[in-house]
Design an enzyme around this catalytic site. Structure first.
Site, PDB file in Angstrom:
ATOM      1  N   HIS A 479     -21.722  38.031 -54.305  1.00 39.49           N
ATOM      2  CA  HIS A 479     -22.251  37.926 -52.947  1.00 39.49           C
ATOM      3  C   HIS A 479     -22.948  36.589 -52.729  1.00 39.49           C
ATOM      4  O   HIS A 479     -22.604  35.833 -51.811  1.00 39.49           O
ATOM      5  CB  HIS A 479     -23.228  39.081 -52.676  1.00 39.49           C
ATOM      6  CG  HIS A 479     -23.900  38.996 -51.344  1.00 39.49           C
ATOM      7  ND1 HIS A 479     -23.524  39.778 -50.277  1.00 39.49           N
ATOM      8  CD2 HIS A 479     -24.904  38.212 -50.887  1.00 39.49           C
ATOM      9  CE1 HIS A 479     -24.273  39.470 -49.222  1.00 39.49           C
ATOM     10  NE2 HIS A 479     -25.125  38.521 -49.576  1.00 39.49           N
ATOM     11  N   GLU A 480     -23.927  36.310 -53.571  1.00 34.57           N
ATOM     12  CA  GLU A 480     -24.700  35.077 -53.371  1.00 34.57           C
ATOM     13  C   GLU A 480     -23.815  33.857 -53.537  1.00 34.57           C
ATOM     14  O   GLU A 480     -24.011  32.832 -52.875  1.00 34.57           O
ATOM     15  CB  GLU A 480     -25.901  35.032 -54.326  1.00 34.57           C
ATOM     16  CG  GLU A 480     -26.918  36.154 -54.111  1.00 34.57           C
ATOM     17  CD  GLU A 480     -27.360  36.319 -52.661  1.00 34.57           C
ATOM     18  OE1 GLU A 480     -27.371  35.316 -51.915  1.00 34.57           O
ATOM     19  OE2 GLU A 480     -27.675  37.458 -52.261  1.00 34.57           O
ATOM     20  N   HIS A 483     -22.096  32.945 -50.295  1.00 35.10           N
ATOM     21  CA  HIS A 483     -22.921  32.053 -49.468  1.00 35.10           C
ATOM     22  C   HIS A 483     -22.789  30.615 -49.974  1.00 35.10           C
ATOM     23  O   HIS A 483     -22.691  29.666 -49.190  1.00 35.10           O
ATOM     24  CB  HIS A 483     -24.395  32.446 -49.568  1.00 35.10           C
ATOM     25  CG  HIS A 483     -24.780  33.692 -48.831  1.00 35.10           C
ATOM     26  ND1 HIS A 483     -24.537  33.861 -47.489  1.00 35.10           N
ATOM     27  CD2 HIS A 483     -25.424  34.816 -49.244  1.00 35.10           C
ATOM     28  CE1 HIS A 483     -25.032  35.056 -47.115  1.00 35.10           C
ATOM     29  NE2 HIS A 483     -25.546  35.644 -48.157  1.00 35.10           N
ATOM     30  N   HIS A 486     -19.771  28.874 -48.796  1.00 44.04           N
ATOM     31  CA  HIS A 486     -19.928  28.496 -47.391  1.00 44.04           C
ATOM     32  C   HIS A 486     -20.703  27.176 -47.294  1.00 44.04           C
ATOM     33  O   HIS A 486     -20.417  26.333 -46.445  1.00 44.04           O
ATOM     34  CB  HIS A 486     -20.682  29.634 -46.678  1.00 44.04           C
ATOM     35  CG  HIS A 486     -20.527  29.671 -45.190  1.00 44.04           C
ATOM     36  ND1 HIS A 486     -21.265  30.522 -44.409  1.00 44.04           N
ATOM     37  CD2 HIS A 486     -19.745  28.981 -44.330  1.00 44.04           C
ATOM     38  CE1 HIS A 486     -20.929  30.349 -43.135  1.00 44.04           C
ATOM     39  NE2 HIS A 486     -20.017  29.417 -43.067  1.00 44.04           N
TER      40      HIS A 486
HETATM   41 ZN   LIG Z   1     -26.384  37.571 -48.272  1.00 45.09          ZN
END
Ligand SMILES: [Zn+2]
Length: 693
Positions: A479-480, A483, A486
């Protein structure tokens, strides 16, 4: 102010005064002292004031370059200290940094107001906005001008002088109460740990967890006792395994009441005032409530769209909760007990049913999830397969805490892309949860490349022991890192539009999308290997993890929907509402949700809901669900186009991950997916088959 003057005087030689000479302009943590931050903030604000004065008093007519681009270039020192401080104060704070935070947060808020409430500066922006059709701007420039214009308007530049004065006072109070909340909560969570004096009370926990609890008690000066530290969420991991019901209840209540003890760490007064101030702020702008005020630049756009979205999910989740509660009550009977299911029983009996149904014991799988292997052979591997990225461990980059690891990231053609820090282990001086942010933002205008960190709160192993994590933790790493991708693929000229500087109900889309790869067969087989033998996880166990992922969704999905609704309710209050009794307001909100909030409490209670009171997610917690709709839709697209391939990854990078906020989210999403988002894949992904209406 004397303090500010002294601070400015002592800023000579301050490590934030010039861009860092380290690779990627990484913060020079080997030179930064705790005492450097405050003078750097003060000098940084003074420098930006001078930059802004130059723009405002420019005798030349406003142009995109002498106004908008000049704004983008302003405040470099402030940006450097802000980004470094934001990282360190959240992940590794101490009394000095807390004091800086408390002193500077209201000053920073006032500083920002002085820019966005400046009528002469806005006159230049407005002149450009009026002529925007004739300025021959490229799409990124046009978007930047629009974003600036809206930001000025929403900051209150169009308000009367009297209303602006009110707004400044409200903003300063809000900023300072948000900091108060954060610090009280950190202290409350630490103080709220459960201490037991009888080892028998911990029955059910494994030996390592009990040893850790003994160590933790010793570290707090309580030798001979056991201490279970609180996670930031309502449910506590130890509730799953504890067989002693009284201890379960005590742990649950430690969690539930952590910030409601009537002592210095009680947050209720703070949040009741915050809710009022936010409603008052919205009224100044002519909005009926704070939710309407903050949603204008989100993908959802209005509170009604959010309420409608949540309402469409509720029936399927309510039905599932009812089914699960009955199943757990039956499990309690089977355990020869006669009590009625309570929230402190849910996780424990869900665990028993999960084991019976899937025979999945979390301890059986942990040896296959060694943290470094998950990172390099899982998270990095998936990024290599999809985007061609490669990674090199760096040990020469200074870090703010010795557990932090750094890696350099290379693009598919071998060119340098960015720098990454990973700070995974729980500490008492770290905020709860997991997050990503930047130490340096990407910008072609400023010639900067991304420097990014991922932070989490995994249990730190005893010295010499491997860091074995749960599958949930592994998913958090994906998940992290989503980011981070991105941020790494950001390809913007202007820093304001760069990378993850997107709406809250869009920003979790790339991160939640990246979670899907944790269970991709090829990726999973590559990283889920026994830490001692290197043997792959037996297929039977893999299948169980996949099936178990759809288990207990009435709880897992339900507690998030409830928290999202609670957040929306707090921020739907009109300014005319009196100061709320927090517990009564919360009980009323939970009571009308149409969900089983008695057995499944919200993931965060009002009094410890950090996201909405201090972390910028007010009227925004729904974003996790909204973006899950987006990522499930897109993963569905990937699956129907061959899954884990370089070409699919490249398309996603080109159309979404590299775009920052250079265009509106609706069209950006639709261009990739081929249609507007729909909730079908979201419900299916949670194992919920009820047809929504
Ligand atoms: Zn998040």
């Amino acid at each position: 102010m004397a303090q500010a003057a002294d601070a400015a005087l002592s800023s000579a030689g301050n490590p934030f005064a010039a861009p860092s000479a380290l690779p990627y302009q990484a913060p020079p943590f080997d030179r930064i002292k705790d005492t450097d931050y405050q003078p750097a903030f003060e000098q940084g604000m003074a420098e930006q004031d001078a930059d802004i004065a130059k723009i405002t008093h420019d005798p030349a007519a406003p142009t995109f370059d002498n106004t908008i681009v000049a704004l983008e270039r302003s405040g470099r020192m402030l940006d450097r200290v802000n980004l470094a401080f934001g990282g360190v104060s959240a992940a590794n704070t101490n009394a000095t940094l807390d004091a800086v935070d408390q002193a500077e947060t209201p000053r920073l808020s006032a500083h920002e107001d002085s820019i966005y409430l400046s009528k002469p500066l806005f006159a230049r922006v407005r002149a450009l906005h009026d002529q925007r059709a004739h300025l021959k701007l490229d799409p990124e420039q046009a978007q930047l001008l629009e974003v600036y214009y809206q930001q000025f308007v929403h900051a209150g530049v169009l308000l009367s002088d009297a209303d602006q004065a009110k707004l400044r006072a409200i903003n300063e109070k809000i900023a300072s109460l948000e900091t108060d909340f954060h610090q009280k909560l950190l202290a409350a969570t630490k103080a709220g740990a459960l201490v037991v004096h009888d080892r028998a009370a911990l029955a059910g926990l494994d030996a390592a967890t009990i040893d850790n609890a003994a160590e933790a008690a010793k570290a707090r000066g309580l030798p001979g006792s056991w201490l279970i530290a609180l996670q930031n969420t309502t449910p506590q991991p130890a509730l799953e395994d504890m067989t002693d019901r009284a201890t379960r209840q005590a742990l649950f209540e430690s969690s539930w009441t952590r910030a409601e003890k009537g002592d210095a760490n009680d947050t209720r007064g703070t949040i009741a005032t915050l809710a009022q101030l936010r409603a008052q702020k919205a009224t100044l702008f002519g909005y009926p409530n704070y939710a309407a005020y903050v949603l204008y630049d989100q993908m959802a756009k209005t509170p009604e769209a959010v309420e409608h979205f949540i309402a469409r999910l509720t029936p399927a989740v309510a039905a599932e909760q009812k089914r699960e509660a009955a199943m757990l009550q039956a499990a309690i009977a089977q355990d020869h007990q006669s009590f009625t299911l309570k929230p402190w029983d849910w996780a424990h009996y869900a665990q028993i049913v999960r084991r019976a149904k899937y025979a999945l014991d979390p301890d059986q799988v942990k040896p296959y999830f060694e943290l470094h292997r998950v990172l390099e052979d899982g998270v990095f591997y998936a990024a290599n397969q999809l985007y061609g990225l490669t990674f090199k461990r760096r040990t020469d980059i200074p870090v703010y805490q010795p557990d932090v690891m750094t890696y350099e990231v290379f693009d598919h053609d071998g060119s340098p892309l960015g720098l990454m820090y990973f700070d995974y282990f729980k500490r008492d001086n770290k905020s709860g949860g997991a997050w990503m942010s930047n130490f340096v933002n990407q910008s072609k205008l400023l010639g900067t490349r991304p420097v990014i960190y991922n932070v989490a709160n995994f249990a730190k192993p005893a010295p010499g022991q491997p860091a074995l994590i749960s599958f949930d933790d592994a998913t958090t790493m994906f998940h992290e890192f989503g980011h981070a991708l991105h941020g790494l693929f950001a390809d913007q000229t202007y820093p304001t539009l760069s990378g993850t500087a997107v709406a809250r109900d869009f920003v979790e889309f790339p991160s939640q999308f990246n979670e899907h790869w944790a269970l991709d067969p090829k990726v999973f087989a590559h990283y889920a290997r026994h830490y001692q033998t290197g043997a792959p996880m037996p297929q039977m166990l893999v299948d169980k993890i996949k099936r178990a992922a759809k288990f207990d969704q009435g709880f897992v999905f339900g507690e998030i929907i409830e928290a999202a609704k609670l957040d929306m309710d707090w921020h739907a209050l009109p300014a005319s509402a009196p100061k709320q009794d927090v517990d009564a307001f919360e009980a009323a909100s939970l009571g009308r949700m149409g969900l089983d909030t008695a057995d499944v409490p919200p993931r965060y209670r009002s009094s410890y809901f950090l996201h909405i009171w201090s972390n910028g997610y007010s009227a925004g917690y729904y974003a996790y669900l909204w973006t899950e709709m987006l990522d499930d839709d897109v993963f569905f697209w990937f699956r129907s186009h061959g899954g884990l391939t370089r070409s699919n990854g490249q398309r996603f990078r080109d159309m979404i991950l590299s775009r920052g906020h250079t265009m509106d989210y609706g069209p950006m999403f639709k261009a990739f997916y081929g249609q507007a988002p729909d909730i079908g894949p979201l419900l299916v992904n949670h194992g919920l088959n009820v047809t929504p209406n």
